[in-house]
Design an enzyme around this catalytic site. Structure first.
Site, PDB file in Angstrom:
ATOM      1  N   ASP A 154      70.454  50.297  39.360  1.00 24.78           N
ATOM      2  CA  ASP A 154      69.807  49.044  39.732  1.00 24.78           C
ATOM      3  C   ASP A 154      70.033  48.744  41.209  1.00 24.78           C
ATOM      4  O   ASP A 154      70.848  49.379  41.879  1.00 24.78           O
ATOM      5  CB  ASP A 154      70.249  47.886  38.816  1.00 24.78           C
ATOM      6  CG  ASP A 154      71.691  47.466  39.018  1.00 24.78           C
ATOM      7  OD1 ASP A 154      72.077  47.195  40.166  1.00 24.78           O
ATOM      8  OD2 ASP A 154      72.432  47.371  38.019  1.00 24.78           O
ATOM      9  N   VAL A 155      69.302  47.783  41.713  1.00 26.13           N
ATOM     10  CA  VAL A 155      69.253  47.545  43.158  1.00 26.13           C
ATOM     11  C   VAL A 155      70.625  47.220  43.745  1.00 26.13           C
ATOM     12  O   VAL A 155      70.909  47.553  44.903  1.00 26.13           O
ATOM     13  CB  VAL A 155      68.228  46.425  43.473  1.00 26.13           C
ATOM     14  CG1 VAL A 155      68.690  45.081  42.921  1.00 26.13           C
ATOM     15  CG2 VAL A 155      67.934  46.345  44.966  1.00 26.13           C
TER      16      VAL A 155
END
Length: 291
Positions: free
Chosen positions: A110-111
């Site tokens: 994820d970011v």
């Protein structure tokens, strides 16, 4: 020698076999001008024309395609997507360019997570490494914020109920820290969305930092800068292939000469620096990408 169409397309990186079967069933694939049907076989020759949604794609014979694998140090803030409509940086921006092939990410981060992300040119290898049935270990270094006691560690090892089913860490090892800020190394054998964070949150503990440090027996390379990549050698590539029961490669594009390795390292550092400058300029150009 003919092969199933979905196998040829998966090898070229256009999705898993199951995804490609759905695309074929939807009538989105044509071979030499004719709509393909599930079960069709093709022989990869120079004149073969395969299109997906009308776009001509490149495929190669299995014997011609060399399986390549990159280890990439994903920084926080990059998206695991090929293109972002808002112009935010993605994990594909800094990868080396290819002809007649494309890089396929082995899973996602994820970011807000950084660390090891593998890329390969072999779609079948990527799909097998990601599949839960293979139980390939992923190791993460996690900094948590909150009170962690033996009962919570027991729950995380035995399993807790998440919204998409039960989950548990295979191993949990304390690795440092004091008070309510502590580091642990944890392992999983699957890659569900935000699974590490959700497991800790399920016992009332927040994750403040998350780094993937290993995939299978491939560690995050020492000395690799954030945003940098290095190509795995033949032995490492064949380790991954053997892990998921694929035949070994016999050749590699990795240079073995020290001078060329040093040159490549310098090129990677320059690319990281150049991309950081471009990304910084992009963010300051008036578009708000933090929403």
């Amino acid at each position: 020698m003919s092969e199933k169409l979905q196998k040829v397309l998966a090898r070229a990186g256009h999705g898993s076999r199951r995804e490609i079967e759905s695309i074929i069933e939807a009538g989105r694939v044509s071979v030499d001008g004719k709509i393909a049907k599930l079960g069709d076989r093709v022989e990869v020759t120079p004149g073969l024309k395969i299109r997906i949604d009308g776009h001509l794609i490149s495929v190669r014979e299995s014997a011609e395609q060399i399986c390549r694998v990159l280890a990439y140090y994903k920084p926080e803030g990059e998206l695991c997507t090929r293109n972002d409509p808002e112009g935010r940086p993605t994990v594909f921006d800094r990868l080396p360019k290819l002809r007649g092939a494309r890089w396929i990410a082995v899973g996602r981060l994820d970011v807000n997570t950084c660390g090891l992300l593998l890329f390969t040119t072999d779609g079948e290898l990527a799909n097998r490494l990601m599949h839960p049935s293979r139980e390939v270990e992923r190791e993460y270094a996690v900094r948590v914020f909150g009170q962690v006691d033996d009962a919570k560690l027991r729950d995380l090892s035995r399993g807790v109920q998440l919204e998409d089913g039960p989950a548990a860490f295979k191993t949990i090892k304390f690795s440092g820290g004091e008070g309510i800020n502590q580091w642990y190394n944890v392992t999983l054998t699957e890659g569900r969305n935000r699974e590490v964070r959700r497991l800790w949150e399920a016992v009332g503990v927040q994750v403040s930092r998350l780094i993937r440090v290993r995939y299978g027996d491939i560690p995050l390379p020492k000395g690799l800068p954030r945003g940098g990549w290095t190509e795995l050698d033949l032995a490492q590539t064949n380790y991954l292939r053997e892990l998921v029961e694929l035949p070994p490669e016999t050749s590699s594009k990795v240079a073995v000469e020290k001078d060329r390795r040093r040159m490549k390292a310098n090129q990677i550092r320059r690319a990281v620096k150049r991309h950081s400058q471009v990304s910084g300029g992009r963010r300051s150009g008036g578009r708000n990408n933090n929403g």
